[in-house]
Scaffold this active site. Structure first.
Site, short mmCIF file in Angstrom:
data_model
loop_
_atom_site.label_atom_id
_atom_site.label_comp_id
_atom_site.label_asym_id
_atom_site.label_seq_id
_atom_site.Cartn_x
_atom_site.Cartn_y
_atom_site.Cartn_z
N ARG A 5 -3.90 -9.56 15.12
CA ARG A 5 -3.87 -10.21 16.43
C ARG A 5 -2.57 -10.92 16.70
NH1 ARG A 5 -8.52 -11.94 19.09
NH2 ARG A 5 -10.21 -10.53 18.65
N GLU A 35 3.26 9.18 25.52
CA GLU A 35 2.75 8.58 24.29
C GLU A 35 3.80 8.68 23.17
OE1 GLU A 35 0.60 6.68 23.22
OE2 GLU A 35 0.08 7.17 21.16
#
Ligand code: F6R
Length: 605
Positions: free
Chosen positions: A27, A477
């Site tokens: 995170r 991508e």
């Protein structure tokens, strides 16, 4: 983003806090910190800039006693990655960790300054500690002080409060950002997700939006947004599914790329039984006239690929948007639309907000998520798991191809339900789709060749990626992967767009990666490739054997993927995109699994 943890334990808690933070480092990894309360009630903290290992080192030299504590791993939003800005933030008798953004922190800060209280950091979070400490000093109890502060906060937050003199108390609150309570035996836990708590307990209660909670070793009491005491269900999570190890690979990303044949196989086995598509009740593609796909980053690009499938196979109009734009442009939606939020983590703030915007306006909302316990999975009418297994590397690889696999199944179901294909055509497409895992297994053998090409790419300042049709989003991508992993500037373009501007970038120093399967669009893409080579552009052609033979001379290098997969070929072409970025990053010596400035779960806008 940011990961938070809280423990009321029965042992020295610092090592446990660090262990949990390791599982939350996805995170953010700008700084980390812990605070504890020891047996005498003394509150203290340690913080360190950079990765968690720096905090671990600090704790070796300067241990922090106590059986109760909170911890934090930070992805900087307000204020640089310095020790002063690292959490926990402390003021007087309280320490606070926070995930989210306190949007009115400037006003709260100004008020504090007028009370003679000077912030020591540039963060929004510190205002929470300052206000709570101030309320305590005014004689409030910890719960009263936390409540008085919470009442003032605007924005998104998951918060944990630890108090001096209170070794058996944690206060938690959530609005927007996720927070899970873990139940132990004579111990209680708090974490940003169940994965962080997996080493300690498999019994989890998810707090809901607006909840605040009081944890003691005896249990948890929860109040809802209206201040009513409430009960939230406790579920058992599959702790085995949260195992995190590199399995002998040098990086998680290498492992996750290599897992694709197996995990895509699992997806197909889950959603296909023979020639039958098996989806949960409530997905009626015959009853809708539009599908809206929303996600961020790689998840958005999975939706972009699927747009071609929904439109071509099922004749179903398909809107695709990045969640951060979708949510604010107030798009009109109808009760004949199907809304699909695509997200690996299921926690991405913008995608979650887009879902909240759409869910009451559409026929049905679907969460296409990899983390089954996530907010998007819970808040959508229907959750479809992408079954990639835990993805640790910050750059998404197997989650992307598993999203594509589920979207391919949905597109085929849409085509079937809308009578756009007959049984024979459906069976042929299913054969193509079922062939994908084995074809990807063959494509993995390109890793070594990609490593060779990466030595070339690693020297470049800019790299362009070109593709046409459903290979265009795969080119996007490829460029995204290269940027985030190797920090080399890269852009993806629709091959046909090149001559409308970007061709001005072409010279002998800019590698151009061209994705051109030998299909109906091949000749068009190859013409665009020739335009590049005519301007001394150096081309890395990715095709199949037939395509490479037909393309002729002039390319600098080529990579041959196996032939097959029909219209699902984009899943196959994702593999060299991943390996080129991976090996370029390794060649440049960047941090593959935790690239700078990024975090795996983006829980702020
Ligand atoms: C890129 C990448 C990101 C994520 C994006 C959305 O490799 O991983 O672009 O795809 O942050 O995250 P999720 O899928 O968790 O919503």
């Amino acid at each position: 983003m940011c990961g938070i943890i809280g423990i009321l334990g029965s042992h020295e808690v610092s090592p446990q806090l660090v262990e949990a933070l390791k599982r939350l480092e996805y995170r953010g990894y700008d700084s980390a910190g812990v605070a504890t309360v020891d047996a005498s009630g003394r509150l203290d903290r340690r913080r360190a800039v950079g990765k968690l290992v720096n905090l671990s080192d600090r704790l070796v030299h300067d241990p922090l006693p106590g059986h109760s504590g909170i911890g934090h791993t930070r992805w900087a939003t307000h204020g640089a990655a310095t020790e002063a800005n690292a959490h926990p933030h402390r003021f007087g008798r309280v320490a606070v960790v926070h995930n989210g953004i306190i949007e009115n922190f400037r006003d709260l800060r100004a008020e504090l300054e007028s009370l003679g209280i000077q912030p020591q950091s540039q963060t929004d979070t510190e205002t929470v500690a300052l206000w709570t400490g101030y309320h305590l000093d005014q004689g409030m109890t910890p719960l009263e002080a936390a409540r008085a502060t919470l009442a003032r906060l605007e924005g998104a937050f998951a918060l944990a409060f630890l108090f001096e003199g209170e070794p058996d108390l944690l206060i938690a609150a959530r609005k927007g950002s996720p927070l899970a309570v873990g139940h132990g035996t004579g111990e209680m836990f708090l974490g940003s997700d169940a994965v962080a708590l997996a080493p300690f307990t498999d019994r989890i209660t998810y707090l809901e939006d607006g909840d605040h909670a009081v944890l003691t070793r005896a249990g948890v009491q929860i109040w809802d947004a209206a201040g009513r005491q409430t009960h939230r269900a406790t579920a058992r999570i599959d702790v085995g599914a949260t195992a995190i190890d590199r399995g002998g690979y040098r990086h998680f990303m290498a492992k996750e790329i290599a897992e694709q044949p197996a995990v895509i196989g699992n997806v197909l086995n889950h959603y296909l039984k023979g020639d039958r598509i098996v989806l949960p009740e409530g997905l009626d593609f015959a009853a809708i006239d539009r599908i809206v796909l929303v996600g961020c980053g790689t998840a958005h690009l999975a939706g972009h690929v699927a747009k071609y499938w929904f439109e071509q196979l099922a004749g179903l109009p398909c809107d695709i948007d990045v969640a951060s734009e979708f949510r604010y442009r107030e798009p009109p939606l109808s009760d004949r639309s199907l809304f699909v939020a695509i997200s690996q983590s299921g926690e991405t703030a913008d995608t979650l907000a887009a879902l909240h915007y759409a869910r009451d306006k559409v026929a049905r909302s679907v969460g296409l998520v990899n983390v089954g316990t996530s907010a998007i999975a819970r808040d959508a009418d229907l959750a479809l798991p992408t079954l990639a297994g835990i993805e640790v590397s910050v750059a998404s690889s197997k989650a992307f191809t598993c999203q594509l696999a589920v979207l391919a199944v949905l597109a085929l179901e849409a085509a079937r339900a809308r009578c756009r294909i007959d049984d024979a055509a459906l069976a042929a497409h299913l054969r193509d789709l079922r062939a994908v895992p084995a074809l990807i297994a063959q494509a993995l053998a390109l890793s070594d060749e990609c490593r060779v090409q990466a030595d070339w790419l690693a020297q470049a300042r800019d790299v362009l990626y070109l593709g046409r049709g459903a290979l265009y989003p795969v080119a996007l991508e490829g460029a995204l992967k290269l940027k985030e992993l190797s920090y080399i500037h890269a852009e993806g373009y629709a091959s046909g767009e090149l001559k409308h501007g970007p061709i001005a970038l072409i010279d002998g120093d800019v590698p151009v990666v061209v994705l051109a399967p030998h299909d109906a669009l091949f000749d068009k893409t190859i013409s665009n490739m020739q335009e590049v080579m005519a301007r001394h552009g150096r081309v890395l052609l990715i095709s199949d054997a037939a395509g490479i033979a037909a393309a002729g001379d002039g390319v600098t290098a080529s990579l041959a993927l196996p032939q097959g997969g029909g219209i699902f070929q984009p899943m196959l072409y994702a593999v060299p995109m991943q390996y080129l970025a991976y090996h370029t990053a390794v060649a440049k010596g960047t941090d593959v699994d935790q690239p700078r400035n990024l975090a795996k779960s983006v829980t702020v806008e």
